[in-house]
Design a protein around this motif. Structure first.
Motif, PDB file in Angstrom:
ATOM      1  N   GLU B 103       0.863  -1.107   0.005  1.00 23.28           N
ATOM      2  CA  GLU B 103      -0.009   0.060   0.036  1.00 23.28           C
ATOM      3  C   GLU B 103       1.085   1.178   0.138  1.00 23.28           C
ATOM      4  O   GLU B 103       0.521   2.307  -0.714  1.00 23.28           O
ATOM      5  CB  GLU B 103      -0.904  -0.017   1.285  1.00 23.28           C
ATOM      6  CG  GLU B 103      -2.077  -0.796   0.969  1.00 23.28           C
ATOM      7  CD  GLU B 103      -3.131  -0.287  -0.096  1.00 23.28           C
ATOM      8  OE1 GLU B 103      -3.124   1.195  -0.110  1.00 23.28           O
ATOM      9  OE2 GLU B 103      -3.140  -0.776  -0.932  1.00 23.28           O
TER      10      GLU B 103
ATOM     11  N   LEU C   8     -13.504   8.020  -1.872  1.00 29.10           N
ATOM     12  CA  LEU C   8     -13.100   7.388  -0.762  1.00 29.10           C
ATOM     13  C   LEU C   8     -13.933   6.054  -0.707  1.00 29.10           C
ATOM     14  O   LEU C   8     -15.163   6.186  -1.011  1.00 29.10           O
ATOM     15  CB  LEU C   8     -13.367   8.026   0.678  1.00 29.10           C
ATOM     16  CG  LEU C   8     -12.078   8.906   1.190  1.00 29.10           C
ATOM     17  CD1 LEU C   8     -12.714   9.828   2.489  1.00 29.10           C
ATOM     18  CD2 LEU C   8     -10.737   8.001   1.510  1.00 29.10           C
ATOM     19  N   TYR C  12     -14.689   3.807   4.407  1.00 34.48           N
ATOM     20  CA  TYR C  12     -13.860   5.014   5.025  1.00 34.48           C
ATOM     21  C   TYR C  12     -14.844   6.307   5.534  1.00 34.48           C
ATOM     22  O   TYR C  12     -14.646   6.860   6.627  1.00 34.48           O
ATOM     23  CB  TYR C  12     -12.668   5.519   4.426  1.00 34.48           C
ATOM     24  CG  TYR C  12     -11.807   4.503   4.227  1.00 34.48           C
ATOM     25  CD1 TYR C  12     -10.923   4.081   5.440  1.00 34.48           C
ATOM     26  CD2 TYR C  12     -11.417   3.759   2.845  1.00 34.48           C
ATOM     27  CE1 TYR C  12     -10.196   2.766   5.145  1.00 34.48           C
ATOM     28  CE2 TYR C  12     -10.394   2.768   2.995  1.00 34.48           C
ATOM     29  CZ  TYR C  12      -9.917   2.307   4.031  1.00 34.48           C
ATOM     30  OH  TYR C  12      -9.030   1.380   3.859  1.00 34.48           O
ATOM     31  N   ALA C 201      -8.236   7.734   8.148  1.00 33.81           N
ATOM     32  CA  ALA C 201      -8.810   7.459   6.842  1.00 33.81           C
ATOM     33  C   ALA C 201      -7.517   7.750   5.966  1.00 33.81           C
ATOM     34  O   ALA C 201      -7.318   7.123   4.922  1.00 33.81           O
ATOM     35  CB  ALA C 201     -10.063   8.196   6.366  1.00 33.81           C
ATOM     36  N   GLU C 204      -4.675   5.156   6.000  1.00 32.25           N
ATOM     37  CA  GLU C 204      -5.097   3.934   5.109  1.00 32.25           C
ATOM     38  C   GLU C 204      -5.371   4.005   3.673  1.00 32.25           C
ATOM     39  O   GLU C 204      -4.960   3.307   2.917  1.00 32.25           O
ATOM     40  CB  GLU C 204      -6.175   3.163   5.836  1.00 32.25           C
ATOM     41  CG  GLU C 204      -6.027   2.472   7.231  1.00 32.25           C
ATOM     42  CD  GLU C 204      -6.947   1.266   7.586  1.00 32.25           C
ATOM     43  OE1 GLU C 204      -7.338   0.932   6.585  1.00 32.25           O
ATOM     44  OE2 GLU C 204      -6.763   1.241   8.745  1.00 32.25           O
ATOM     45  N   THR C 205      -5.707   5.377   3.465  1.00 30.08           N
ATOM     46  CA  THR C 205      -5.872   5.471   1.970  1.00 30.08           C
ATOM     47  C   THR C 205      -5.280   6.393   1.018  1.00 30.08           C
ATOM     48  O   THR C 205      -4.902   6.576  -0.171  1.00 30.08           O
ATOM     49  CB  THR C 205      -7.380   5.872   1.716  1.00 30.08           C
ATOM     50  OG1 THR C 205      -7.322   7.399   2.411  1.00 30.08           O
ATOM     51  CG2 THR C 205      -8.544   5.170   2.269  1.00 30.08           C
ATOM     52  N   LYS C 207      -5.549   9.218   0.647  1.00 32.20           N
ATOM     53  CA  LYS C 207      -6.364  10.379  -0.108  1.00 32.20           C
ATOM     54  C   LYS C 207      -6.611  11.487   0.991  1.00 32.20           C
ATOM     55  O   LYS C 207      -7.774  11.706   1.388  1.00 32.20           O
ATOM     56  CB  LYS C 207      -8.008   9.683  -0.180  1.00 32.20           C
ATOM     57  CG  LYS C 207      -7.930   8.561  -1.402  1.00 32.20           C
ATOM     58  CD  LYS C 207      -9.070   8.233  -1.952  1.00 32.20           C
ATOM     59  CE  LYS C 207      -8.786   7.543  -3.290  1.00 32.20           C
ATOM     60  NZ  LYS C 207      -8.357   6.272  -3.296  1.00 32.20           N
TER      61      LYS C 207
END
Lengths: 235, 267, 244
Positions: B103, C8, C12, C201, C204-205, C207
């Protein structure tokens, strides 16, 4: 209570790694709050004048913009200017600049209303008198209204500075080594004395802000006195 | 408004298209800017005597700076800030016990691993002995770590409470707010070594993942990445990596840990 | 870091919504408790003896002159370390109160610490707004009430306080707005509110833009709504007063 953890790290808490490294601790807190205080005073003055002198769509836009900075948590604003400004505009703002920008924008937005109210509080008679003397609107503002309004507002500028001293602690979230951050570092190293460290740091902030608060009270009293005196002589 | 967007977009494009090489910039500035931990001995912590950040990660960073022939500038970071610091260009490299994951590799490049560890737990003695117990516990983790993500994914019934840094999580453990904290094993070993009442705590002998630690490098900086990899391989070959390891985890340190991983074995 | 990439994932967005719920619930609870605390402190200062007056002044001065962040660290890390260990264990023990159809679970310690810290902070500010309101009521009002034979406490309760509250109401709403914004700081003590969720969020992403953007919009929306509601109430009260 084990105060050794405070006395052993006193130098670090007060000035950070200085003079062998960047300045930090209480000294950086003062620098950050001083800088953001200055910038927010300038911003607040300009925006406040804008607010008092504008009308219609321009004023609505200004109110909306100011509303944004008054509604957003400073923490969020710091995240925005720290992590997103560089990506959006390709400019890398140093951490200290980020904090000063965020604090000054919020502080300026709050001050703007104080400044506007200060300008509006100067009676319409003074405006009329200035205009009758043949001065333009902006001249009246500069020569007659602002000097009086600013004297009355000095306490609120200082109050804003107290608020900023407290708010600089938020620089902690982006690893700027001001007082709260170095306190957290010392706490992390000593691990078992959180009470001693955080109570001491609270006391330092408290002493600083209370001292400023006293200063404001003295100034406000002085301002009241001079205005009373000038009224007295006029009578 | 539209003009502002156009401007922002143009800036984005120009950033994407710029072929400026980071390695040249570093050489030009004469400074290598590295983010390391400031509260996680022995990887990165503020040395009380010098007030400078020192540790295993910093030693590796120094070796890389020496290789380029520039000064090293270490700035403190916490787990959650590592990726934003790198992607926003505020630092050139991240050496902060940075676990290599797929990731993360979409956002940045990693060097070859220079350290290995597994995710373990620290708890008061007698509360935790096997992974099955994790599901019922409140567990402290660090914001923005793989540990946090793995724990939430593999033990959905555990309550994860995330803190800014491991010592904060430990304070919460000590105060009884959480029953265990999780981190990479060597980091926990290093932390426990500094705890005054360490006899009350233990690191149960199981781990729920095995991780490789690498240097975080901005995406697409191939020359910089090659240089970092060469430096790490040379450190492994010359035995300097072992010297650095022993300085922080050797038999005479506060947190002796047998060295099982060697640079170059897992390229 | 993807800027305008895919939206998203729902999971999330759900985190952000849950965080927003925590922010709203915490803000409401703190506003309520802070108003009670603040007005109680304010009244104590007006009608209490010299000792309570001084105590309130010290309390207000201390709380208003130290950063909320440091206060939260004290409530969460220091107080737990200073309390007797039995007490800490009691506070930390999970308990469920069964009320038949509904169950109430004892809040986690970070929630307790966040609630207490924010309430004390809001309370000190509300106490000052209340005092400013009382100072805004002309002293002749109180004197007239005393001349009519009311006791000082009665004069305060029936004459001064209602008028003071009318003056202080908008500034107190301002403190509610500050409370909503201040809840963001509880992310530093592990409370899973909106800022915490947005950071989560983002972790983990990656974004960043969306995670912070959505959180910012939710904050501004909440603040704008509460502000509008406060002003509407003031306008209605003014309309009623002029009709009466």
């Amino acid at each position: 209570m084990n105060l050794a953890v405070v006395t052993d790290n006193l130098g670090y808490l007060l000035v950070g790694a200085w003079p062998d490294g960047p300045i930090g601790g209480l000294a950086l807190t003062l620098i950050l709050s001083g800088l953001s205080g200055l910038v927010s005073a300038v911003l607040g003055l300009l925006l406040g004048i804008g607010l008092a002198m504008s009308a219609g769509a321009g004023r609505r836009t200004l109110v909306l913009g100011l509303g944004f900075f008054r509604a957003i948590p400073i923490l969020m604003l710091i995240f925005w200017s720290y992590f997103l400004l560089p990506i959006l505009f390709g400019v890398s703002v140093p951490e200290i600049g980020t904090v000063v920008t965020a604090l000054a924008l919020v502080g300026g937005a709050y001050l703007a209303y104080g400044v506007a109210a200060g300008i509006e509080s100067i009676g319409s008679g003074q405006w009329a008198a200035g205009l009758a003397l043949g001065l333009g609107r902006w001249q009246v503002l500069r020569v007659i209204v602002l000097p009086q309004a600013l004297r009355a507002m000095a306490p609120s500028f200082l109050n804003q500075w107290t608020a900023l001293i407290k708010d600089t602690s938020l620089a902690y979230v982006i690893d700027v080594p001001e007082l709260s951050f170095v306190a957290a570092q010392v706490n992390n190293r000593a691990m078992v004395y959180p009470a001693e460290i955080f109570l001491f740091v609270g006391a330092v902030y408290g002493a600083l802000c209370l001292a400023l608060d006293r200063l404001v009270a003295v100034l406000a009293w002085g301002a009241r006195r001079t205005s009373w005196l000038s009224r007295g002589t006029r009578a | 408004m539209r003009r502002l967007f156009a401007f922002a977009f143009a800036t984005l494009l120009s950033v994407g298209a710029a072929q400026a090489d980071r390695l040249d910039d570093i050489k030009k500035d004469g400074v290598l800017r590295v983010a390391s931990f400031d509260s996680n001995p022995p990887f990165g912590f503020v040395e009380p005597a010098t007030k400078q950040i020192a540790g295993l990660d910093v030693d590796f960073a120094q070796a890389i700076a020496d290789r380029i022939g520039v000064k090293l500038d270490v700035r403190p970071t916490n787990p959650a800030s590592r990726i934003p610091l790198l992607t926003s260009g505020k630092v050139d490299l991240v050496l902060a016990n940075f676990t290599i994951t797929e990731e993360r590799a979409k956002q940045l490049d990693f060097s070859i691993p220079y350290f290995a560890s597994g995710q373990q737990f620290l708890a008061k003695k007698g509360t935790l002995s096997s992974p099955d117990q994790l599901n019922g516990l409140r567990i402290g983790a660090d914001k923005g770590t793989v540990n946090e993500i793995v724990l939430r994914r593999d033990f959905p019934k555990a309550t994860v409470v995330a803190y800014d840094d491991t010592p904060f999580a430990f304070t919460a453990l000590r105060n009884g707010n959480v029953q265990a904290i999780t981190q990479d094993g060597p980091k926990l070993v290093g932390l426990l070594a500094k705890v005054p009442d360490r006899q009350n705590y233990e690191i149960p002998p199981f781990s729920i993942s095995s991780d490789y630690i690498g240097v975080g490098i901005p995406k697409g900086e191939t020359r910089l990445r090659n240089l970092v990899n060469e430096t790490l391989r040379d450190l492994g070959k010359s035995g300097k990596a072992a010297v650095i390891y022993d300085r922080w985890f050797g038999p005479n340190t506060e947190q002796p840990l047998p060295r099982l991983f060697r640079i170059g074995e897992h390229d | 870091m993807s800027l305008f990439g895919d939206l998203l994932a729902p999971r999330y967005l759900l985190w952000l919504l849950q965080g927003f719920e925590v922010t709203l619930a915490l803000s409401a609870a703190v506003s309520g408790a802070g108003t009670v605390l603040g007005l109680a402190a304010c009244c104590l200062r007006e009608v209490g003896g010299p000792a309570p007056r001084r105590a309130v002044a010290v309390f207000v001065g201390l709380v208003r002159n130290t950063p909320l962040l440091v206060q939260l660290f004290v409530w969460y890390f220091a107080v737990a370390a200073l309390l007797p260990s039995g007490m800490t264990a009691w506070l930390n023990a999970p308990r469920i109160l069964d009320l038949g159809p509904a169950t109430l679970s004892w809040p986690a310690y970070e929630t307790l610490a966040g609630f207490v810290g924010l309430t004390v902070y809001a309370g000190a500010y509300i106490a000052e707004e209340g005092r400013a309101g009382i100072n805004g009521v002309r002293s002749t009002q109180r004197e007239a009430a005393l001349a009519l034979g009311l006791t000082p406490v009665q004069a305060f309760r029936h004459i001064v306080l209602p008028q003071a509250l009318r003056i202080a109401w908008l500034p107190i709403v301002g403190q509610y707005l500050n409370t909503i914004k201040n809840t963001a700081l509880t992310m530093t003590i592990g409370l899973a509110e909106l800022s915490y969720a947005s950071r989560q969020a983002e972790t983990e992403t990656f974004k960043t833009f969306q995670a912070f953007g959505i959180a910012t919009l939710l904050y501004i929306g909440a603040v704008a709504l509460v502000e509008a509601a406060g002003q509407a109430l003031v306008r209605r009260a003014a309309a009623q007063a002029s009709r009466a």
